[in-house]
Design a protein around this motif. Structure first.
Motif, PDB file in Angstrom:
ATOM      1  N   UNK A   1       0.810  -1.311  -0.159  1.00 17.35           N
ATOM      2  CA  UNK A   1      -0.021   0.027   0.163  1.00 17.35           C
ATOM      3  C   UNK A   1       0.909   1.261  -0.093  1.00 17.35           C
ATOM      4  N   UNK A   2       0.340   2.256  -0.463  1.00 15.59           N
ATOM      5  CA  UNK A   2       1.076   3.384  -0.592  1.00 15.59           C
ATOM      6  C   UNK A   2       1.326   4.195   0.521  1.00 15.59           C
ATOM      7  N   UNK A   3       0.365   3.877   1.887  1.00 14.51           N
ATOM      8  CA  UNK A   3       0.870   4.675   3.108  1.00 14.51           C
ATOM      9  C   UNK A   3       1.697   3.882   3.873  1.00 14.51           C
ATOM     10  N   UNK A   4       2.639   4.425   4.385  1.00 12.61           N
ATOM     11  CA  UNK A   4       3.514   3.965   5.404  1.00 12.61           C
ATOM     12  C   UNK A   4       3.021   4.235   6.714  1.00 12.61           C
ATOM     13  N   UNK A   5       3.476   3.267   7.572  1.00 15.44           N
ATOM     14  CA  UNK A   5       3.360   3.262   8.857  1.00 15.44           C
ATOM     15  C   UNK A   5       4.035   4.306   9.536  1.00 15.44           C
ATOM     16  N   UNK A   6       3.682   5.777   9.515  1.00 17.65           N
ATOM     17  CA  UNK A   6       4.485   6.687   9.786  1.00 17.65           C
ATOM     18  C   UNK A   6       4.184   6.984  11.388  1.00 17.65           C
ATOM     19  N   UNK A   7       5.058   7.563  11.818  1.00 15.78           N
ATOM     20  CA  UNK A   7       4.992   8.106  13.418  1.00 15.78           C
ATOM     21  C   UNK A   7       3.817   9.128  13.468  1.00 15.78           C
ATOM     22  N   UNK A   8       3.866   9.707  12.330  1.00 17.35           N
ATOM     23  CA  UNK A   8       2.602  10.943  12.503  1.00 17.35           C
ATOM     24  C   UNK A   8       1.454  10.132  12.559  1.00 17.35           C
ATOM     25  N   UNK A   9       1.054   9.341  11.668  1.00 19.09           N
ATOM     26  CA  UNK A   9      -0.054   8.651  11.603  1.00 19.09           C
ATOM     27  C   UNK A   9      -0.389   8.100  12.898  1.00 19.09           C
ATOM     28  N   UNK A  10       0.561   7.568  13.517  1.00 16.46           N
ATOM     29  CA  UNK A  10       0.334   6.733  14.772  1.00 16.46           C
ATOM     30  C   UNK A  10       0.239   7.761  15.849  1.00 16.46           C
ATOM     31  N   UNK A  11       0.971   8.732  16.112  1.00 12.74           N
ATOM     32  CA  UNK A  11       0.812   9.851  17.101  1.00 12.74           C
ATOM     33  C   UNK A  11      -0.461  10.100  17.004  1.00 12.74           C
ATOM     34  N   UNK A  12      -1.116  10.848  15.783  1.00 15.25           N
ATOM     35  CA  UNK A  12      -2.148  11.311  15.717  1.00 15.25           C
ATOM     36  C   UNK A  12      -3.630  10.441  16.210  1.00 15.25           C
ATOM     37  N   UNK A  13      -3.213   9.073  15.801  1.00 16.03           N
ATOM     38  CA  UNK A  13      -4.358   8.067  16.332  1.00 16.03           C
ATOM     39  C   UNK A  13      -4.153   8.061  17.743  1.00 16.03           C
ATOM     40  N   UNK A  14      -3.096   7.945  18.464  1.00 14.03           N
ATOM     41  CA  UNK A  14      -2.961   7.858  19.856  1.00 14.03           C
ATOM     42  C   UNK A  14      -3.576   9.232  20.414  1.00 14.03           C
ATOM     43  N   UNK A  15      -3.020  10.105  19.911  1.00 10.47           N
ATOM     44  CA  UNK A  15      -3.695  11.138  20.472  1.00 10.47           C
ATOM     45  C   UNK A  15      -5.347  11.259  20.677  1.00 10.47           C
ATOM     46  N   UNK A  16      -5.880  10.968  19.397  1.00 13.22           N
ATOM     47  CA  UNK A  16      -7.233  10.863  19.639  1.00 13.22           C
ATOM     48  C   UNK A  16      -7.948   9.684  20.364  1.00 13.22           C
ATOM     49  N   UNK A  17      -7.027   8.766  20.630  1.00 12.82           N
ATOM     50  CA  UNK A  17      -7.566   7.541  21.552  1.00 12.82           C
ATOM     51  C   UNK A  17      -7.481   8.222  22.900  1.00 12.82           C
ATOM     52  N   UNK A  18      -6.485   8.947  23.318  1.00 16.07           N
ATOM     53  CA  UNK A  18      -6.473   9.450  24.751  1.00 16.07           C
ATOM     54  C   UNK A  18      -7.238  10.529  24.800  1.00 16.07           C
ATOM     55  N   UNK A  19      -7.634  11.169  23.868  1.00 16.71           N
ATOM     56  CA  UNK A  19      -8.695  12.241  24.078  1.00 16.71           C
ATOM     57  C   UNK A  19     -10.032  12.064  24.892  1.00 16.71           C
ATOM     58  N   UNK A  20     -10.279  10.515  24.937  1.00 15.56           N
ATOM     59  CA  UNK A  20     -11.373  10.105  25.468  1.00 15.56           C
ATOM     60  C   UNK A  20     -11.269   9.990  27.204  1.00 15.56           C
ATOM     61  N   UNK A  21      -9.923  10.246  27.609  1.00 12.21           N
ATOM     62  CA  UNK A  21      -9.817  10.211  28.759  1.00 12.21           C
ATOM     63  C   UNK A  21      -9.793  11.498  29.720  1.00 12.21           C
ATOM     64  N   UNK A  22     -10.556  11.837  30.557  1.00 17.91           N
ATOM     65  CA  UNK A  22     -10.310  13.314  31.151  1.00 17.91           C
ATOM     66  C   UNK A  22      -9.078  13.707  31.670  1.00 17.91           C
ATOM     67  N   UNK A  23      -8.785  14.923  31.433  1.00 16.70           N
ATOM     68  CA  UNK A  23      -7.691  15.819  31.794  1.00 16.70           C
ATOM     69  C   UNK A  23      -6.172  15.265  32.119  1.00 16.70           C
ATOM     70  N   UNK A  24      -6.058  15.106  33.341  1.00 18.00           N
ATOM     71  CA  UNK A  24      -4.746  14.461  33.651  1.00 18.00           C
ATOM     72  C   UNK A  24      -4.501  13.186  33.416  1.00 18.00           C
ATOM     73  N   UNK A  25      -5.466  12.326  33.213  1.00 14.23           N
ATOM     74  CA  UNK A  25      -5.408  10.960  32.840  1.00 14.23           C
ATOM     75  C   UNK A  25      -4.924  10.692  31.344  1.00 14.23           C
ATOM     76  N   UNK A  26      -5.445  11.633  30.470  1.00 17.26           N
ATOM     77  CA  UNK A  26      -4.675  11.667  29.160  1.00 17.26           C
ATOM     78  C   UNK A  26      -3.370  12.145  29.036  1.00 17.26           C
TER      79      UNK A  26
END
Length: 161
Positions: free
Chosen positions: A1-26
């Motif tokens: 596939x044309x998309x590489x497993x980039x750190x940017x994509x991973x970090x963006x995904x991790x950031x979105x996942x962690x947004x579901x946790x309140x304040x200091x927890x995230x």
């Protein structure tokens, strides 16, 4: 596939996942790198990496199942509703959509849907175990309470000689 497993994509995904946790927890989950102090954050980082790699490459069933299981176990035990617990998979569609075209997009989105169905099965298994454990604990407490409140009986009344 044309998309590489980039750190940017991973970090963006991790950031979105962690947004579901309140304040200091995230914040803690995102920035504490010690796996002993932050096992959940470490699990998220490792498992999301595996899922992203497999979605874009071979889709090894054993690797995806293990990574998915690890994330879903954490989210199910935390008491999140199914939609909240599994939203992380659908968030990846939004992240990857601009990077993919045509058949690649359809393939990746179908794989994400497949993972979501498997994740739901894992989620229900963990919720069932959690409720079973709570029920057993309630029964044990009731038994102990009944024993405490029951009048003391002598050995003769219990069938002794």
């Amino acid at each position: 596939m044309a998309v590489q497993t980039s750190e940017t994509t991973l970090e963006l995904w991790l950031e979105r996942v962690l947004r579901s946790y309140p304040g200091q927890g995230a914040n803690f989950l995102a920035h504490e790198r010690d796996p002993f102090r932050n096992p959940a954050g470490n699990t998220f980082r490792d498992s999301l990496t595996v899922l992203l790699e497999e979605l874009l490459n071979a889709m090894d069933q054993a690797r995806t199942a293990a990574a998915l299981d690890a994330i879903v176990q954490i989210r199910a035990i935390q008491g999140l509703e199914p939609g909240q617990a599994l939203a992380f998979l659908f968030q990846l569609k939004d992240i990857l959509r601009p990077q993919l075209t045509g058949a690649e997009r359809e393939l990746v989105e179908a794989r994400i849907d497949e993972l979501a169905l498997r994740a739901f099965d894992f989620y229900m298994q963990y919720r069932e175990r959690t409720y079973r454990a709570k029920t057993n604990e309630a029964r044990r407490r009731l038994f102990v309470l009944e024993r405490r409140l029951a009048p003391e009986t002598g050995w003769q009344e219990r069938g002794g000689i």
